[in-house]
Design a protein around this motif. Structure first.
Motif, PDB file in Angstrom:
ATOM      1  N   LEU A 297      -9.001   2.884 -29.923  1.00 33.92           N
ATOM      2  CA  LEU A 297      -9.900   2.136 -29.840  1.00 33.92           C
ATOM      3  C   LEU A 297     -11.192   3.003 -30.609  1.00 33.92           C
ATOM      4  O   LEU A 297     -11.981   2.369 -31.214  1.00 33.92           O
ATOM      5  CB  LEU A 297     -10.567   1.643 -28.569  1.00 33.92           C
ATOM      6  CG  LEU A 297      -9.715   0.503 -27.807  1.00 33.92           C
ATOM      7  CD1 LEU A 297     -10.279   0.434 -26.290  1.00 33.92           C
ATOM      8  CD2 LEU A 297      -9.945  -0.580 -28.569  1.00 33.92           C
ATOM      9  N   ILE A 298     -11.323   4.049 -30.269  1.00 39.28           N
ATOM     10  CA  ILE A 298     -12.531   4.977 -30.756  1.00 39.28           C
ATOM     11  C   ILE A 298     -12.363   5.447 -32.365  1.00 39.28           C
ATOM     12  O   ILE A 298     -13.029   5.171 -33.034  1.00 39.28           O
ATOM     13  CB  ILE A 298     -12.656   6.215 -30.046  1.00 39.28           C
ATOM     14  CG1 ILE A 298     -13.100   6.301 -28.354  1.00 39.28           C
ATOM     15  CG2 ILE A 298     -13.547   7.238 -30.747  1.00 39.28           C
ATOM     16  CD1 ILE A 298     -14.360   5.516 -28.620  1.00 39.28           C
ATOM     17  N   ARG A 299     -10.949   5.370 -32.613  1.00 35.10           N
ATOM     18  CA  ARG A 299     -10.758   5.562 -34.083  1.00 35.10           C
ATOM     19  C   ARG A 299     -10.928   3.883 -34.714  1.00 35.10           C
ATOM     20  O   ARG A 299     -11.512   4.160 -35.909  1.00 35.10           O
ATOM     21  CB  ARG A 299      -9.254   5.802 -34.221  1.00 35.10           C
ATOM     22  CG  ARG A 299      -8.830   7.074 -33.982  1.00 35.10           C
ATOM     23  CD  ARG A 299      -7.181   7.512 -34.468  1.00 35.10           C
ATOM     24  NE  ARG A 299      -7.055   8.818 -34.240  1.00 35.10           N
ATOM     25  CZ  ARG A 299      -6.962   9.639 -35.152  1.00 35.10           C
ATOM     26  NH1 ARG A 299      -7.320   9.331 -36.485  1.00 35.10           N
ATOM     27  NH2 ARG A 299      -6.781  10.924 -34.988  1.00 35.10           N
ATOM     28  N   SER A 300     -10.806   2.941 -34.296  1.00 32.54           N
ATOM     29  CA  SER A 300     -11.203   1.940 -34.829  1.00 32.54           C
ATOM     30  C   SER A 300     -12.686   1.563 -34.932  1.00 32.54           C
ATOM     31  O   SER A 300     -13.241   1.065 -36.025  1.00 32.54           O
ATOM     32  CB  SER A 300     -10.594   0.461 -34.076  1.00 32.54           C
ATOM     33  OG  SER A 300      -9.276   0.667 -34.148  1.00 32.54           O
ATOM     34  N   VAL A 301     -13.494   2.092 -33.724  1.00 35.37           N
ATOM     35  CA  VAL A 301     -14.734   1.829 -33.728  1.00 35.37           C
ATOM     36  C   VAL A 301     -15.413   2.878 -34.816  1.00 35.37           C
ATOM     37  O   VAL A 301     -16.420   2.343 -35.500  1.00 35.37           O
ATOM     38  CB  VAL A 301     -15.362   2.173 -32.371  1.00 35.37           C
ATOM     39  CG1 VAL A 301     -16.985   2.214 -32.429  1.00 35.37           C
ATOM     40  CG2 VAL A 301     -15.023   1.083 -31.455  1.00 35.37           C
ATOM     41  N   SER A 302     -14.815   4.001 -35.112  1.00 30.54           N
ATOM     42  CA  SER A 302     -15.260   5.039 -35.945  1.00 30.54           C
ATOM     43  C   SER A 302     -15.423   4.627 -37.392  1.00 30.54           C
ATOM     44  O   SER A 302     -15.851   5.122 -38.332  1.00 30.54           O
ATOM     45  CB  SER A 302     -14.677   6.373 -35.918  1.00 30.54           C
ATOM     46  OG  SER A 302     -13.376   6.177 -36.428  1.00 30.54           O
ATOM     47  N   LYS A 303     -14.393   3.554 -37.762  1.00 26.84           N
ATOM     48  CA  LYS A 303     -14.445   2.941 -39.273  1.00 26.84           C
ATOM     49  C   LYS A 303     -15.710   2.232 -39.441  1.00 26.84           C
ATOM     50  O   LYS A 303     -15.799   1.992 -40.708  1.00 26.84           O
ATOM     51  CB  LYS A 303     -13.038   2.178 -39.289  1.00 26.84           C
ATOM     52  CG  LYS A 303     -11.933   3.049 -39.054  1.00 26.84           C
ATOM     53  CD  LYS A 303     -10.607   2.014 -39.109  1.00 26.84           C
ATOM     54  CE  LYS A 303      -9.385   2.819 -38.692  1.00 26.84           C
ATOM     55  NZ  LYS A 303      -8.140   1.955 -38.769  1.00 26.84           N
ATOM     56  N   PHE A 304     -16.243   1.705 -38.442  1.00 26.19           N
ATOM     57  CA  PHE A 304     -17.581   0.951 -38.896  1.00 26.19           C
ATOM     58  C   PHE A 304     -18.639   1.838 -39.675  1.00 26.19           C
ATOM     59  O   PHE A 304     -18.871   3.121 -39.399  1.00 26.19           O
ATOM     60  CB  PHE A 304     -18.251   0.394 -37.628  1.00 26.19           C
ATOM     61  CG  PHE A 304     -17.379  -0.561 -36.731  1.00 26.19           C
ATOM     62  CD1 PHE A 304     -16.267  -1.013 -37.273  1.00 26.19           C
ATOM     63  CD2 PHE A 304     -17.709  -0.986 -35.606  1.00 26.19           C
ATOM     64  CE1 PHE A 304     -15.694  -2.030 -36.706  1.00 26.19           C
ATOM     65  CE2 PHE A 304     -16.960  -1.949 -34.663  1.00 26.19           C
ATOM     66  CZ  PHE A 304     -16.065  -2.408 -35.482  1.00 26.19           C
ATOM     67  N   PRO A 305     -19.171   1.371 -40.768  1.00 21.00           N
ATOM     68  CA  PRO A 305     -20.065   2.065 -41.527  1.00 21.00           C
ATOM     69  C   PRO A 305     -21.168   2.551 -40.891  1.00 21.00           C
ATOM     70  O   PRO A 305     -21.806   3.614 -41.136  1.00 21.00           O
ATOM     71  CB  PRO A 305     -20.433   0.986 -42.747  1.00 21.00           C
ATOM     72  CG  PRO A 305     -20.158  -0.116 -42.061  1.00 21.00           C
ATOM     73  CD  PRO A 305     -18.951   0.015 -41.415  1.00 21.00           C
ATOM     74  N   THR A 306     -21.929   1.916 -39.985  1.00 18.99           N
ATOM     75  CA  THR A 306     -23.067   2.130 -39.039  1.00 18.99           C
ATOM     76  C   THR A 306     -22.642   3.377 -38.054  1.00 18.99           C
ATOM     77  O   THR A 306     -23.727   3.856 -37.761  1.00 18.99           O
ATOM     78  CB  THR A 306     -23.895   1.191 -38.461  1.00 18.99           C
ATOM     79  OG1 THR A 306     -22.780   0.547 -37.544  1.00 18.99           O
ATOM     80  CG2 THR A 306     -24.228   0.097 -39.675  1.00 18.99           C
ATOM     81  N   TYR A 307     -21.626   3.465 -37.560  1.00 14.49           N
ATOM     82  CA  TYR A 307     -21.201   4.200 -36.499  1.00 14.49           C
ATOM     83  C   TYR A 307     -21.250   5.807 -37.247  1.00 14.49           C
ATOM     84  O   TYR A 307     -21.948   6.729 -36.243  1.00 14.49           O
ATOM     85  CB  TYR A 307     -19.855   4.043 -36.244  1.00 14.49           C
ATOM     86  CG  TYR A 307     -19.122   5.115 -35.076  1.00 14.49           C
ATOM     87  CD1 TYR A 307     -19.385   5.066 -33.819  1.00 14.49           C
ATOM     88  CD2 TYR A 307     -18.304   6.385 -35.766  1.00 14.49           C
ATOM     89  CE1 TYR A 307     -18.901   5.923 -32.796  1.00 14.49           C
ATOM     90  CE2 TYR A 307     -18.067   7.107 -34.644  1.00 14.49           C
ATOM     91  CZ  TYR A 307     -18.117   7.051 -33.509  1.00 14.49           C
ATOM     92  OH  TYR A 307     -17.779   7.687 -32.373  1.00 14.49           O
ATOM     93  N   ARG A 308     -20.663   6.197 -38.151  1.00 12.95           N
ATOM     94  CA  ARG A 308     -20.881   7.567 -38.589  1.00 12.95           C
ATOM     95  C   ARG A 308     -22.184   8.034 -38.720  1.00 12.95           C
ATOM     96  O   ARG A 308     -22.709   9.347 -38.416  1.00 12.95           O
ATOM     97  CB  ARG A 308     -20.222   7.554 -39.940  1.00 12.95           C
ATOM     98  CG  ARG A 308     -19.978   9.184 -40.181  1.00 12.95           C
ATOM     99  CD  ARG A 308     -19.017   9.445 -41.536  1.00 12.95           C
ATOM    100  NE  ARG A 308     -19.050  10.680 -41.983  1.00 12.95           N
ATOM    101  CZ  ARG A 308     -18.089  11.734 -41.286  1.00 12.95           C
ATOM    102  NH1 ARG A 308     -17.303  11.234 -40.373  1.00 12.95           N
ATOM    103  NH2 ARG A 308     -18.155  12.743 -41.808  1.00 12.95           N
ATOM    104  N   ARG A 309     -22.939   7.088 -39.177  1.00 14.73           N
ATOM    105  CA  ARG A 309     -24.537   7.511 -39.493  1.00 14.73           C
ATOM    106  C   ARG A 309     -25.334   7.884 -37.963  1.00 14.73           C
ATOM    107  O   ARG A 309     -25.809   8.671 -37.951  1.00 14.73           O
ATOM    108  CB  ARG A 309     -25.228   6.638 -40.132  1.00 14.73           C
ATOM    109  CG  ARG A 309     -26.829   6.525 -40.356  1.00 14.73           C
ATOM    110  CD  ARG A 309     -27.363   5.756 -41.252  1.00 14.73           C
ATOM    111  NE  ARG A 309     -26.850   4.448 -41.130  1.00 14.73           N
ATOM    112  CZ  ARG A 309     -27.440   3.473 -40.401  1.00 14.73           C
ATOM    113  NH1 ARG A 309     -28.394   3.721 -39.579  1.00 14.73           N
ATOM    114  NH2 ARG A 309     -26.997   1.952 -40.295  1.00 14.73           N
TER     115      ARG A 309
END
Length: 567
Positions: free
Chosen positions: A521-533
Motif C-alpha cells: 500500500l505504501i509503495r502504491s501511495v509513494s508513486k503519487f507525484p505530490t507524495y514525494r515532494r
C-alpha cells in the motif's frame, strides 16, 4: 418597513451583480497577464522533462521488458514491434497535454481566484484578494506542477518498472502462441473502429441533455438558495460555474473520445487473456453498452441500456490472491468487485448540491495528507531519539545513493507510521481510521475521491485483519520491526524493542502477510507525484531535528507542516 426591506433586497441584488462583473473582468485581466508567465513555465518545464527523460524512459522500458520473467520470448518479441509507436504516442500526447494544461491553468486559476476572494468578510479584504490572489500563487503553482511531474517521470515510473521486474508472480510465464497474434491485432483495430465513433455519437447526443439539465440544476439552486447558492459570498463563484458549464460539457465529450482510444485497444488484451477472438469482439460491443449505461446513470436517464451487452469474461481476473483491492464495500462488510474495464468519462454529478457548511463536515484530502506527513515526522523523531534510524539514513534517502537505506526511510518510515495509526484506531474502537488529531475517517465522511476509494477499502480490510489476529505485545513489536526494516535483517536484529517471532509457523506467516500488504500500500501511495515532494519536506525536517536538536528544529517542523498545507 416593507419599502425599506425591498430597497435592501434590491441593493443586495445590485451589489451581487456588480461584484460578479468586477470579479469576471478583473479575473479575466489577471488571467491574460499571468497566463504567459505561468503557462510558459509549465509548458517549457514539462516538455523539458518529457524530452530530457525520453532516452532514459526508452532504456528503462526495454530493460524491464528483457529482464522480466513474467513474459516468454515470443510475447516479448511481439511487444517490441508496437513499442516505437507507443513511445511516439507518449511524446505527442504528453506534449499536447502539457500545452493545454499550461494554458488552462495559467488563465483560469487567476480568474477563479478573483471570485473566491468574495468569501472574505471584510469589504477591503475582498477587493484586495480579488486583485492579488491568483497572481504570484499561480506562478509558484506552475513550478510545483513541473516538480511533481518530474517526480512522476523520474521516480514513480522506475518504481513501477522495478515492481514488474521483481514481481512475486515472475515464475508464472504468460505464453503467447503465434495464432493469437493476428487476433490481438484485429481486436485492437476493431476496438478503435467501433468504440471511437460510437463513444463520440453517444457523448454528442447526450451532451445537450447534460448542458440544459446542468443549467436547470444550477438555476434551481440559485432561485431556491440551495447548494452553492446558500451562502451569499459563494454566489459569484456559482455564477461563474453557470457561465462555464458549456466548457465542462465540451470537456466531457473530449475526455469520452480520448478514453475510447484506450478502451478500444484493450480489446487485444482481452483476446490474449481469454485466448478467444470471439470474446475480444464481445468486449468491444459490451464496452459501448457499458458506456451508454454509465452515462444514463450519471444523467439520471432510464436505467440500463438498449444496446447488446455480451459476456466477454470466462472467469474473473484477480490482481492479488491475498487482498481484495478493487472492491466496493456494501452492507454486511462484503466486497463486490467493480468492473476493471468500466469506461471513463468526465461527468459532473447533477444531484442536489451540498452547501458549504455541509461540505465542511467531510474530511478533506488535504487533512489526510497533513496528518499522514505529521505522523511520519512524529514517528521519525521517536525513532531518531531511540537511535533506530540514523541521520545518515535520511541523508542517503535525500541523495538516493543506497537502495537499502532508501527503502528504510522511503517505505519503512511511512509504513511504520501507518501501522501506528491502524493500531491507534483499533485500540480506540474506531469504525474507520482515526487520525492523530482525533479526526475519524469513515465511509460516511471520507473524501468523495475515486483515487482514495482504491486505498480506503483495502485499508479497512487490513485494519480488520489486524484486529481479528489479536496480536500480543511481542508480536506487535515484531511487526513494527518487519514493516520498518523489511528485508534488512541486520538492522532488524540490532533493534531490541522486545519483538519476538511467533513460534507458530501459521501465526508468523500471517504477520508476514500483513507486513507485505502494508508495504504494498505504501509503495502504491509513494508513486503519487505530490507524495514525494511532501515526504521530502518531512525528511528535511527530521535531518534538521537530528543536527540541531528539538528546540532549534521546532520552527522547521512547524514550517514544514504549513508548507504541506499550502500545497
Amino acid at each position: 418597513m416593507d419599502m425599506l426591506s425591498n430597497l435592501q433586497g434590491w441593493l443586495k441584488i445590485i451589489y451581487v451583480g456588480f461584484a460578479f462583473c468586477l470579479a469576471f473582468f478583473l479575473g479575466a485581466l489577471k488571467g491574460l497577464l499571468v497566463c504567459p508567465v505561468a503557462g510558459l513555465i509549465l509548458i517549457i518545464g514539462n516538455v523539458g522533462v518529457i524530452i530530457g527523460l525520453f532516452p532514459a524512459h526508452v532504456a528503462w522500458t526495454v530493460y524491464t521488458l528483457v529482464k522480466t520473467n513474467r513474459l516468454d520470448i515470443p510475447l516479448k518479441v511481439a511487444i517490441f514491434f508496437p513499442l516505437p509507436a507507443l513511445f511516439g504516442l507518449w511524446l505527442g500526447l504528453s506534449i499536447a497535454g502539457s500545452v493545454l494544461v499550461g494554458v488552462g491553468y495559467g488563465f483560469f486559476t487567476p480568474w477563479v481566484s478573483a471570485f473566491e476572494a468574495f468569501r472574505n468578510d471584510n469589504e477591503c479584504k475582498k477587493l484586495f484578494h480579488c486583485v492579488v490572489d491568483g497572481t504570484w500563487g499561480t506562478i509558484k503553482g506552475s513550478c510545483t506542477m513541473v516538480r511533481d511531474f518530474a517526480d512522476l517521470c523520474y521516480h514513480s515510473y522506475p518504481i513501477f518498472l522495478k515492481e514488474i521486474r521483481e514481481s512475486p508472480h515472475s515464475n508464472e510465464l504468460q505464453p503467447l502462441r503465434l495464432f493469437h497474434v493476428p487476433g490481438c491485432i484485429i481486436a485492437g483495430l476493431l476496438g478503435l473502429v467501433v468504440d471511437i465513433p460510437l463513444y463520440t455519437v453517444i457523448a454528442v447526443i447526450k451532451s445537450p441533455y447534460m448542458l440544459f439539465k446542468g443549467w436547470f440544476r444550477l438555476l434551481h439552486d440559485l432561485i431556491s438558495r440551495e447548494g452553492p447558492f446558500l451562502e451569499t459570498a459563494c454566489i459569484p463563484i456559482a455564477g461563474l460555474t453557470i457561465l462555464l458549464w458549456p466548457i465542462v460539457v465540451i470537456g466531457s465529450i473530449v475526455i469520452a473520445i480520448f478514453s475510447s482510444i484506450f478502451i478500444g485497444l484493450y480489446g487485444s488484451v482481452v483476446v490474449y487473456q481469454e485466448r478467444s477472438f470471439r470474446r475480444g469482439v464481445a468486449y468491444v460491443i459490451a464496452m459501448v453498452a457499458e458506456f451508454d449505461e454509465y452515462t444514463n446513470d450519471w444523467l439520471y436517464l432510464r436505467e440500463g441500456t438498449i444496446l447488446p451487452k455480451p459476456r466477454y469474461r470466462q472467469k474473473k481476473v484477480h490482481s492479488s490472491s491475498e487482498l481484495p483491492v478493487g472492491g466496493n464495500q456494501v452492507a454486511g462488510g462484503k466486497f463486490t468487485s467493480a468492473s476493471a474495464d468500466a469506461p471513463a468519462m468526465l461527468m459532473p454529478s447533477l444531484a442536489h448540491s451540498r452547501s458549504v457548511r455541509e461540505a465542511i463536515q467531510e474530511v478533506k484530502m488535504v487533512q489526510i495528507w497533513v496528518n499522514m506527513m505529521r505522523s511520519c515526522e512524529t514517528r521519525g523523531r521517536e525513532l531518531l531519539d531511540a537511535d533506530v534510524i540514523r541521520p545518515t539514513d535520511l541523508k542517503d534517502w535525500l541523495k538516493a545513493k543506497c537502495v537499502n537505506e532508501e527503502a528504510i526511510v522511503g517505505f519503512g518510515l511511512p509504513c511504520y507510521s501507518f501501522l501506528q495509526t491502524l493500531l491507534y484506531s483499533i485500540k480506540a474502537g474506531s469504525g474507520g481510521l482515526l487520525l492523530p488529531d482525533s479526526v475519524e475517517i469513515t465511509h460516511l465522511n471520507r473524501p468523495n475521491n475515486k483515487l482514495l476509494d482504491w486505498f480506503f477499502n483495502p485499508i479497512m480490510v487490513l485494519k480488520e485483519q489486524i484486529s481479528v489476529l489479536k496480536l500480543t505485545e511481542p508480536e506487535v513489536r515484531y511487526l513494527e520491526k518487519v514493516v520498518l526494516f523489511g528485508s534488512t535483517t541486520e538492522r532488524m536484529e540490532a533493534w531490541d524493542n522486545g519483538g519476538l517471532l511467533p513460534e507458530d509457523a501459521l501465526r508468523a506467516a500471517q504477520i508476514q502477510g500483513i507486513s507485505r500488504r502494508m508495504i504494498g500500500l505504501i509503495r502504491s501511495v509513494s508513486k503519487f507525484p505530490t507524495y514525494r515532494r511532501r515526504f521530502r519536506q518531512v525528511v528535511k525536517a527530521l535531518v534538521s531535528y537530528s543536527e540541531s536538536g528539538p528546540e532549534t528544529s521546532r520552527s522547521n517542523s512547524i514550517r514544514s507542516v504549513f508548507s504541506i498545507e499550502n500545497v
